[in-house]
Enzyme design. Structure first.
Site, PDB file in Angstrom:
ATOM      1  N   LYS A 210       0.429  -1.163  -0.484  1.00 18.81           N
ATOM      2  CA  LYS A 210      -0.208   0.049   0.098  1.00 18.81           C
ATOM      3  C   LYS A 210       0.688   1.144   0.218  1.00 18.81           C
ATOM      4  O   LYS A 210       0.811   2.103  -1.170  1.00 18.81           O
ATOM      5  CB  LYS A 210      -0.765  -0.044   0.896  1.00 18.81           C
ATOM      6  CG  LYS A 210      -1.908   1.304   0.922  1.00 18.81           C
ATOM      7  CD  LYS A 210      -3.092   1.142   2.770  1.00 18.81           C
ATOM      8  CE  LYS A 210      -3.527   2.794   2.748  1.00 18.81           C
ATOM      9  NZ  LYS A 210      -4.821   2.340   3.948  1.00 18.81           N
ATOM     10  N   GLU A 216      10.742  -4.818   4.520  1.00 22.55           N
ATOM     11  CA  GLU A 216      10.618  -6.237   3.850  1.00 22.55           C
ATOM     12  C   GLU A 216      10.915  -6.579   2.291  1.00 22.55           C
ATOM     13  O   GLU A 216      10.934  -7.144   1.955  1.00 22.55           O
ATOM     14  CB  GLU A 216       9.619  -7.018   4.917  1.00 22.55           C
ATOM     15  CG  GLU A 216       9.507  -7.253   6.462  1.00 22.55           C
ATOM     16  CD  GLU A 216       9.021  -6.214   7.556  1.00 22.55           C
ATOM     17  OE1 GLU A 216       8.258  -5.216   6.465  1.00 22.55           O
ATOM     18  OE2 GLU A 216       9.076  -6.982   8.208  1.00 22.55           O
ATOM     19  N   GLY A 270      -5.075  -1.727   4.472  1.00 19.04           N
ATOM     20  CA  GLY A 270      -4.320  -3.050   4.217  1.00 19.04           C
ATOM     21  C   GLY A 270      -4.757  -3.685   4.430  1.00 19.04           C
ATOM     22  O   GLY A 270      -5.027  -4.646   3.780  1.00 19.04           O
ATOM     23  N   ARG A 271      -5.397  -4.248   5.984  1.00 21.08           N
ATOM     24  CA  ARG A 271      -5.803  -5.661   5.636  1.00 21.08           C
ATOM     25  C   ARG A 271      -7.022  -5.517   5.951  1.00 21.08           C
ATOM     26  O   ARG A 271      -8.219  -6.419   5.726  1.00 21.08           O
ATOM     27  CB  ARG A 271      -5.569  -6.138   7.641  1.00 21.08           C
ATOM     28  CG  ARG A 271      -6.354  -4.970   8.609  1.00 21.08           C
ATOM     29  CD  ARG A 271      -6.003  -4.169   9.821  1.00 21.08           C
ATOM     30  NE  ARG A 271      -6.331  -3.396  10.805  1.00 21.08           N
ATOM     31  CZ  ARG A 271      -5.394  -2.537  10.654  1.00 21.08           C
ATOM     32  NH1 ARG A 271      -5.048  -1.985  10.469  1.00 21.08           N
ATOM     33  NH2 ARG A 271      -6.343  -1.256  11.381  1.00 21.08           N
ATOM     34  N   GLU A 356      -4.723  -6.377  14.849  1.00 25.55           N
ATOM     35  CA  GLU A 356      -4.178  -5.575  13.762  1.00 25.55           C
ATOM     36  C   GLU A 356      -5.487  -3.552  14.572  1.00 25.55           C
ATOM     37  O   GLU A 356      -5.061  -3.110  14.641  1.00 25.55           O
ATOM     38  CB  GLU A 356      -3.283  -5.313  12.683  1.00 25.55           C
ATOM     39  CG  GLU A 356      -2.516  -3.831  12.400  1.00 25.55           C
ATOM     40  CD  GLU A 356      -1.786  -3.728  11.164  1.00 25.55           C
ATOM     41  OE1 GLU A 356      -0.602  -4.624  11.011  1.00 25.55           O
ATOM     42  OE2 GLU A 356      -2.283  -3.984  10.409  1.00 25.55           O
ATOM     43  N   HIS A 387      -6.215 -32.185  17.480  1.00 28.31           N
ATOM     44  CA  HIS A 387      -5.341 -33.245  17.812  1.00 28.31           C
ATOM     45  C   HIS A 387      -3.670 -32.255  18.875  1.00 28.31           C
ATOM     46  O   HIS A 387      -2.587 -32.483  18.806  1.00 28.31           O
ATOM     47  CB  HIS A 387      -4.263 -34.203  17.295  1.00 28.31           C
ATOM     48  CG  HIS A 387      -6.013 -35.383  16.905  1.00 28.31           C
ATOM     49  ND1 HIS A 387      -5.561 -36.356  17.562  1.00 28.31           N
ATOM     50  CD2 HIS A 387      -6.354 -35.106  15.807  1.00 28.31           C
ATOM     51  CE1 HIS A 387      -6.859 -36.852  17.025  1.00 28.31           C
ATOM     52  NE2 HIS A 387      -7.194 -36.142  15.533  1.00 28.31           N
ATOM     53  N   LYS A 515       9.330  -0.970  13.943  1.00 28.65           N
ATOM     54  CA  LYS A 515       9.646  -0.161  13.050  1.00 28.65           C
ATOM     55  C   LYS A 515      10.971   0.802  13.371  1.00 28.65           C
ATOM     56  O   LYS A 515      12.098   0.179  12.110  1.00 28.65           O
ATOM     57  CB  LYS A 515       9.065  -0.581  11.970  1.00 28.65           C
ATOM     58  CG  LYS A 515       7.922  -1.345  10.746  1.00 28.65           C
ATOM     59  CD  LYS A 515       7.331  -0.427  10.447  1.00 28.65           C
ATOM     60  CE  LYS A 515       5.895  -1.306   9.931  1.00 28.65           C
ATOM     61  NZ  LYS A 515       5.302  -0.275   8.996  1.00 28.65           N
TER      62      LYS A 515
HETATM   63  O1  F6P Z   1       1.917  -3.860   9.618  1.00 25.40           O
HETATM   64  C1  F6P Z   1       1.565  -2.708   9.607  1.00 25.40           C
HETATM   65  C2  F6P Z   1       1.471  -2.661   8.331  1.00 25.40           C
HETATM   66  O2  F6P Z   1       1.351  -1.433   8.116  1.00 25.40           O
HETATM   67  C3  F6P Z   1       0.053  -3.045   7.796  1.00 25.40           C
HETATM   68  O3  F6P Z   1      -0.959  -3.197   7.853  1.00 25.40           O
HETATM   69  C4  F6P Z   1       0.212  -3.583   6.196  1.00 25.40           C
HETATM   70  O4  F6P Z   1      -1.091  -4.735   5.844  1.00 25.40           O
HETATM   71  C5  F6P Z   1       1.404  -4.417   6.216  1.00 25.40           C
HETATM   72  O5  F6P Z   1       2.366  -3.534   7.544  1.00 25.40           O
HETATM   73  C6  F6P Z   1       2.128  -3.799   5.308  1.00 25.40           C
HETATM   74  O6  F6P Z   1       2.121  -2.652   4.007  1.00 25.40           O
HETATM   75  P1  F6P Z   1       2.457  -2.412   3.137  1.00 25.40           P
HETATM   76  O7  F6P Z   1       1.492  -3.157   2.256  1.00 25.40           O
HETATM   77  O8  F6P Z   1       2.249  -0.390   2.515  1.00 25.40           O
HETATM   78  O9  F6P Z   1       3.617  -2.481   2.331  1.00 25.40           O
END
Ligand code: F6P
Length: 550
Positions: A210, A216, A270-271, A356, A387, A515
């Protein structure tokens, strides 16, 4: 500045529920069932091919009414309308919350800042359709002309968990020749393991972020791009990389042409984004038609959520039941068990969605909260988890409410597998509710021929107190429409809980601190200087790790 209102836990409605909970602690569900053979009918709701049986909960009519009064006190109905009308209910980020617009199949106008968002949404949907079909039909091919059959989604959190869950849930709809992979973790292993399996000539990377600033995702995308360029050369990237983001500037900076970018918007969290272009891999994997059916399923749930009375409203009722245990029985967990192998990733998806969204301790009126908000969500596919953690569900010192999700028909009806699976789930919810009294346990032991000394020694171990609640959510089959309904149901349930708790369900500020600190520690790990200054534990760990990595 703040529209200060009295805290919900000070309301008359809350106090009433506290009183009712005290009484309800002494009441056994098995007795309520014995007295009322219409209980299941009374406490079930139906929508399309879905039935939610919430009768195995520690509720009666008084409790149900009191929970509905709490919802009214929290103005749940108005807050639902606010969301659908595009009001800026994400108050900490000053944004509208319109994942519902992404699946607004009626295409009625929805305005944000006076602008109808539907034309833009439809434009991107058309682009998803064209691109996914072109990839599937081999019209959009790789640099060397080969069909793209390995699709790799690079993203994390909401840019990973939703599409990953949906692709797995709908695997049966995927062509055999296609393989989907997900790289989320910064751990190099995540990248290495996927790149070891795929062929650059047939691989399409979808970089989903987003913000397009997530370390990452950008690190993984850079590694994958280098791998591709090493194999096919610089010019190959435009045929093997596309991006999904709200941030065109950063996408360009990364080196992906905006032509190859699928846009979404700030009003999609995002979620909550698997219905947007973040779901591109889903559309490629299962076909745009099926992607649309998933949107239609979510839309059916949206319409229900928007229009049904509170007492007949599935997400509202589920939220209120969850609040009942969370706030009035002091229960801290909630377990979700899909009895469908294809829904293996649903609990992980729900962990982000729910925790979240609602793992917050400041309320919308800027006060620290004095009651419990989100429960801990965990789960896994049945019967596997029977189990592992089910022992605790049956005989742990406190109860954990469960959601059981069942398809009546499996995508793989082999022999009697599915009937055995179904028998198991029904047995579990019955056992949790009914339990086994000490008297029953003793009779069983006696019938096995055990001595009375042995019977007395074992009777407590063999007793199941029962009275442990669960919801059973049944579908005919988990098809794309059903999946859409299911996920939208949990989204709305989460929203209603947040409304009652008066919290900002659509930000995620709690993820930031870690972060920030990681960015400070990274150069300390990479550099030669030894003068790192943290707490003594962190400092010692940094030194130890540096030593081990020398
Ligand atoms: O974990 C924090 C967060 O901002 C989430 O809400 C989001 O889904 C994720 O990191 C990834 O963010 P992005 O889509 O901006 O890379």
């Amino acid at each position: 500045m703040f529209n200060l209102k009295s805290e919900i836990n000070k309301s008359m409605q809350w106090k009433r529920l506290e009183k009712l909970a005290k009484k309800m602690r002494k009441i056994e569900m098995r007795d309520m069932f014995a007295k009322d053979d219409k209980r299941a009918e009374k406490y079930s709701l139906k929508l399309e091919n879905m039935l939610v049986d919430f009768s195995k909960n520690r509720i009666d009519d008084k409790v149900f009414k009191a929970l509905l009064s709490l919802a009214k006190k929290a103005k749940v109905q108005n807050k639902i309308t606010d969301m659908f009308e595009g009001k800026k209910i994400n108050i900490t980020e000053n944004r509208a919350v319109l994942h519902v617009a992404l699946r607004n199949r009626e295409n009625t106008p929805i305005y944000v800042d006076g602008e109808n968002v539907m034309p833009e949404i439809n434009k991107v949907l058309a682009k998803i359709k064209d691109f996914s079909e072109a990839v599937r039909l081999g019209k959009f091919v790789g640099y060397t002309g080969k069909k793209l059959t390995n699709i790799v989604n690079i993203g994390i959190g909401g840019s990973d968990l939703g599409p990953k869950m949906a692709v797995e849930a709908l695997k049966k709809y995927m062509p055999k020749e296609m393989n989907c992979y997900f790289i989320s973790n910064i751990d190099g292993t995540a990248c290495a393991e996927v790149l070891n399996k795929v062929d650059p000539e047939t691989t399409l990377f979808i970089v989903c972020s987003k913000t397009f600033t997530t370390i990452e995702t950008l690190t993984n995308a850079k590694t994958c791009r280098k791998w591709l360029i090493d194999a096919l050369g610089e010019h190959a990237t435009s045929k093997h990389f596309v991006a999904v983001s709200t941030n065109a500037k950063e996408v360009e900076k990364f080196g992906i042409d905006v032509e190859n970018m699928f846009e979404f918007w700030d009003f999609v969290g995002g979620r909550y984004s698997m219905w947007s272009a973040i779901g591109l891999i889903v559309a490629i994997a299962v076909g745009y038609d099926n992607f649309e059916k998933m949107l239609a399923g979510a839309n059916a749930m949206d319409n229900h959520f928007k229009t049904a009375d509170l007492d007949k409203n599935i997400p509202v009722v589920l939220a209120l039941i969850s609040i009942w245990y969370n706030n009035f029985f002091n229960v801290r967990n909630h377990v979700v068990v899909p009895y469908d192998q294809y829904l293996t990733y649903l609990p992980a998806y729900l962990q982000q969605l729910i925790m979240e969204s609602n793992g917050k301790y400041v309320d919308l009126d800027n006060r620290f909260i004095k009651y419990q908000t989100s429960p801990v969500i965990f789960g896994g596919a049945g019967t596997d988890v029977q189990h592992s953690f089910f022992q605790m569900l049956h005989q742990g010192t406190s109860f954990i409410p469960c959601d059981f999700i069942i398809p009546a028909i499996s995508h793989n009806e082999i022999g009697e597998h599915h009937e055995i699976l179904l028998a198991n789930i029904l047995a579990q919810s019955e056992a949790l509710m009914m339990g086994k009294t000490t008297k029953e346990a003793m009779e069983e032991l006696k019938a096995k021929g055990l001595s009375s000394e042995e019977v007395n020694r074992l009777k407590k171990y063999k007793t199941f107190k029962g009275n442990r609640p669960s919801n059973t959510i049944i579908f005919k089959k988990i098809d794309p429409f059903a999946l859409g309904m299911l996920v939208a149901m949990y989204e709305h349930k989460t929203y209603v809980e947040g409304v009652v708790w008066n919290i900002a369900s659509f930000d995620q500020m709690g993820v930031e601190l870690g972060k920030q600190l990681a960015l400070r520690i990274l150069p300390e790990l990479q550099g030669n200087k030894d003068d790192v200054k943290h707490d003594c534990s962190t400092t010692a760990l940094i030194k130890l790790i540096k030593g081990l990595r020398k």
